[in-house]
Design an enzyme around this catalytic site. Structure first.
Site, PDB file in Angstrom:
ATOM      1  CD  GLU A  57      -1.727  -2.371   1.604  1.00  0.00           C
ATOM      2  OE1 GLU A  57      -0.538  -2.590   1.940  1.00  0.00           O
ATOM      3  OE2 GLU A  57      -2.617  -3.251   1.673  1.00  0.00           O
ATOM      4  CG  PHE A 119      -9.572  -9.679  11.765  1.00  0.00           C
ATOM      5  CD1 PHE A 119      -8.285 -10.005  12.200  1.00  0.00           C
ATOM      6  CD2 PHE A 119      -9.857  -9.766  10.407  1.00  0.00           C
ATOM      7  CE1 PHE A 119      -7.319 -10.424  11.300  1.00  0.00           C
ATOM      8  CE2 PHE A 119      -8.887 -10.185   9.504  1.00  0.00           C
ATOM      9  CZ  PHE A 119      -7.620 -10.518   9.953  1.00  0.00           C
ATOM     10  CD  GLN A 120      -7.320  -7.429   8.052  1.00  0.00           C
ATOM     11  OE1 GLN A 120      -8.235  -7.231   7.269  1.00  0.00           O
ATOM     12  NE2 GLN A 120      -6.143  -7.919   7.689  1.00  0.00           N
ATOM     13  CE  LYS A 169     -17.129  -6.931   4.215  1.00  0.00           C
ATOM     14  NZ  LYS A 169     -16.345  -8.130   4.477  1.00  0.00           N
ATOM     15  CG  MET A 481      22.267  12.296   3.456  1.00  0.00           C
ATOM     16  SD  MET A 481      23.441  13.448   2.740  1.00  0.00           S
ATOM     17  CE  MET A 481      22.443  14.239   1.485  1.00  0.00           C
TER      18      MET A 481
HETATM   19  C1  LIG Z   1      12.122   5.753   5.591  1.00  0.00           C
HETATM   20  C2  LIG Z   1      13.402   6.400   5.959  1.00  0.00           C
HETATM   21  N1  LIG Z   1      14.249   5.802   6.826  1.00  0.00           N
HETATM   22  C3  LIG Z   1      15.428   6.383   7.141  1.00  0.00           C
HETATM   23  C4  LIG Z   1      15.783   7.584   6.607  1.00  0.00           C
HETATM   24  C5  LIG Z   1      17.105   8.240   6.984  1.00  0.00           C
HETATM   25  N2  LIG Z   1      17.982   8.339   5.800  1.00  0.00           N
HETATM   26  C6  LIG Z   1      18.075   9.458   5.062  1.00  0.00           C
HETATM   27  S1  LIG Z   1      19.072   9.310   3.728  1.00  0.00           S
HETATM   28  C7  LIG Z   1      19.433   7.719   4.153  1.00  0.00           C
HETATM   29  C8  LIG Z   1      20.370   6.907   3.314  1.00  0.00           C
HETATM   30  C9  LIG Z   1      19.835   6.612   1.966  1.00  0.00           C
HETATM   31  O1  LIG Z   1      20.680   5.667   1.375  1.00  0.00           O
HETATM   32  P1  LIG Z   1      20.595   5.343  -0.150  1.00  0.00           P
HETATM   33  O2  LIG Z   1      19.214   5.060  -0.569  1.00  0.00           O
HETATM   34  O3  LIG Z   1      21.589   4.283  -0.460  1.00  0.00           O
HETATM   35  O4  LIG Z   1      20.989   6.731  -0.834  1.00  0.00           O
HETATM   36  P2  LIG Z   1      22.399   7.524  -0.855  1.00  0.00           P
HETATM   37  O5  LIG Z   1      22.363   8.516   0.245  1.00  0.00           O
HETATM   38  O6  LIG Z   1      23.491   6.512  -0.701  1.00  0.00           O
HETATM   39  O7  LIG Z   1      22.411   8.184  -2.180  1.00  0.00           O
HETATM   40  C10 LIG Z   1      18.757   7.333   5.325  1.00  0.00           C
HETATM   41  C11 LIG Z   1      18.883   6.009   5.972  1.00  0.00           C
HETATM   42  C12 LIG Z   1      14.849   8.188   5.728  1.00  0.00           C
HETATM   43  N3  LIG Z   1      15.074   9.386   5.169  1.00  0.00           N
HETATM   44  N4  LIG Z   1      13.696   7.571   5.399  1.00  0.00           N
END
Ligand SMILES: Cc1ncc(C[n+]2csc(CCOP(=O)(O)OP(=O)(O)O)c2C)c(N)n1
Length: 582
Positions: A57, A119-120, A169, A481
């Site tokens: 979803e 449920f749900q 529902k 990042m």
């Molecule tokens: C759902 C979610 N979980 C954690 C984060 C924290 N976060 C921000 S950037 C990042 C790393 C992303 O890694 P990747 O997809 O390999 O991209 P890159 O930065 O290497 O280009 C994380 C864990 C987030 N923004 N969203």
């Protein structure tokens, strides 16, 4: 409306589908389940509403966002009660943060069971109350048509946003007469679109008097589809423009007045323009903390004209000297007519200063010494080969920032990304939704190897439904990042950011398992050929695994919580602001 329609007895579920047809919804992304099941039966027969069966979803919600961003129309997603509905929470929050018009329709347990831990059962209306523009819990079939009509109206007008319609529902199963509302009963909902003339005149006066004005342009200008007005205003006055992450492409990057993107990873010219400005003309933008940096030192000398359709945004962080509530298209048009009669601001010296800053601090990158692949080069080549008319989605992280800088931002509305919430997993389903909305256009997703692993199952949806998107995985084998922050602020202690993605999973095999084509590039010499190959495939989704080196960093950077004046163009390298003064 035919007269019979009033007389027709139909189920709430049939009324729902008929209502979707009435509002012109042509695509619904969703997954069925017990509580929403009655709605799926008449949906099966609809000639006008196409249902796309997603694999999660969250994918339905982001696909609805992607569809909305690419078409300017309201996107629709559908889920069952409980876990189906809670899986929509992230995309609903995402749409709320980035003002994306979507309607989320969820099934709810029978009205007699509400509050019993049936449920749900999940109180999805309660859960999403702070992250929706509006929401409905419908327990009577007779209320379905007006709820759907209102939901689409609210989602798509004023400041766009997500609206939830949760339907029990029994309301879907019971019989009703189909009554399409002649007018919507929405007391208190009257978004102001026409700005107040006095405020516009006051803005015109400040603009004429200013010496260092900047047009600080945000996503609201994209939503208002006000790009040609923006160009006219910019060219009439000569005022430099900065485009936020959400507004990339609304003003061409190749235009000499464009200083680029401001903020934490903004260009020196854009950040410098805001910091040294004496007048910010903020249009459809919200002084996000990623743009302002430390608020107390943000644009310290600037007066503020703040135009936004949402009065709640104005003076939220920075008091506006001239607040203007209105639709950006109207506001800019009125400013243009006014300024045609006023004298132009005298800004030659300011423009020269910023042009010089832009020339001396271009957004660039260093190629890795070991001749491995650089992520910036890959992204640049995808843009150069594919061109500015394609739609580009991104995940969240380093690759998102490089995409914001290095893709060819020449045309408006082509950029889909999760700016406010920063949702990893946005890219693949958003690209899918964009391609459904704009089947005539090429759609590329620039994803991270971390983000891609969150929602790549929608590739199966793409393969089966004939949605040939292209995903470039910028595979730096890490949560890049976060790793960058560990390099800079945690002494290179790489706690839990190594994904080992070079080996597991094999993205090419994964693409093939999903019914798509997998390609790989590991050196600069491979890059053009795989992009061209990907662009030549138009029947199934393509994943290109770009294996890039893991130490590339996003520059410039303003460290979180510090002043924009502390911007670094590379590690330990800041612009020499004292020599840069006007
Ligand atoms: C759902 C979610 N979980 C954690 C984060 C924290 N976060 C921000 S950037 C990042 C790393 C992303 O890694 P990747 O997809 O390999 O991209 P890159 O930065 O290497 O280009 C994380 C864990 C987030 N923004 N969203």
């Amino acid at each position: 409306m035919s007269d019979n329609e009033h007389a027709d007895e139909l189920t709430g579920a049939q009324a729902l589908v008929r209502s979707l047809e009435r509002v012109g919804a042509d695509v619904v992304f969703g997954i069925p389940g017990g509580a929403i099941l009655p709605a799926y039966d008449p949906l099966f027969d609809s000639d006008n509403v196409r249902h796309i069966l997603v694999r999660h979803e969250q994918g339905a919600g982001h696909a609805a966002e992607g569809y909305a961003m690419a078409t300017g129309r309201v996107g629709v997603c559908m889920a069952t009660s409980g876990p189906g509905a809670t899986n929509l929470v992230t995309p609903i929050a995402d749409a709320h943060m980035d003002s994306v018009p979507i309607v989320a329709i969820t099934g709810q347990v029978g009205s007699a069971a509400i509050g019993t831990d049936a449920f749900q059962e999940a109180d999805i209306r309660g859960i999403t109350m702070p992250i929706t523009k509006h929401s409905y819990l419908i327990t009577k079939p007779a209320d379905i048509a007006s709820a759907i009509a209102s939901a689409f109206h609210i989602a798509g007008t004023g400041r766009p946003g997500p609206v939830l319609v949760d339907i029990t529902k029994d309301a879907l199963q019971a019989k009703t007469r189909f009554e399409w509302p002649r007018q919507l009963d929405l007391p208190g909902y009257r978004p102001v679109t026409r700005p107040h003339g006095k405020q516009v005149r006051e803005a015109g006066r400040l603009i004429a008097e200013s010496r260092r004005p900047v047009l600080y342009v945000g996503g609201g200008v994209v939503k208002a589809r006000a790009w040609s007005e923006l160009k006219d205003l910019a060219e009439l006055t000569g005022i430099p423009v900065v485009t936020t992450l959400m507004a990339r492409g609304v003003f061409p990057d190749s235009h000499p007045q464009n200083m680029g993107m401001p903020g934490m990873h903004g260009t020196v010219a854009a950040v410098g323009a805001l910091q040294r400005s004496d007048l910010l003309i903020a249009l459809g933008t919200r002084f996000d903390d990623r743009v302002t940096g430390q608020l107390s030192t943000f644009a310290p000398l600037a007066k503020i004209i703040h135009a936004d359709i949402d009065p709640a945004e104005i003076s939220k962080y920075r008091v506006a000297d001239v607040p203007i509530v209105g639709d950006c298209k109207e506001v800019i048009s009125q400013l243009i007519s006014l300024l045609k009669r006023e004298r132009r601001p005298m800004i030659d010296e300011w423009v020269r200063y910023l042009q010089d800053l832009k020339r001396r601090y271009p957004t660039g990158y260093d190629e890795p010494a070991d001749r491995t692949l650089s992520p910036q080069y890959v992204i640049k080549r995808i843009g150069e080969i594919t061109g500015p008319d394609a739609y580009y989605a991104a995940g969240v992280g380093q690759h998102q920032m490089w995409a914001a800088h290095f893709l060819p931002w020449e045309l408006p509305g082509r950029w889909l990304n999760s700016g406010g919430l920063g949702t990893m997993g946005y890219c693949v389903p958003a690209a899918m939704g964009a391609k459904v909305g704009r089947p005539d256009k090429m759609v590329w997703g620039i994803d991270g190897d971390g983000c891609f692993q969150m929602t790549n199952q929608e590739l199966a949806t793409c393969a089966l439904e004939g949605i040939p998107i292209k995903i470039g995985v910028i595979n730096n084998q890490s949560l890049g990042m976060v790793r960058q922050w560990q390099t800079l602020f945690y002494q290179g202690r790489y706690s839990n950011t190594d994904l080992n993605t070079h080996r597991i999973p094999d993205f090419c095999k994964l693409a093939e398992a999903m019914g798509g084509v997998g390609l790989r590039a590991e050196s600069p010499a491979d890059v053009d050929a795989v992009i061209e190959k990907a662009n030549s495939i138009n029947d199934v989704p393509v994943v290109v695994d770009f294996v890039v080196h893991k130490d590339a960093m996003v520059w410039p950077m303003v460290a979180a919580g510090t002043s924009n004046d502390e911007i670094k163009v590379a590690r330990d390298m800041a612009p020499a602001w004292d020599q840069e003064e006007l």
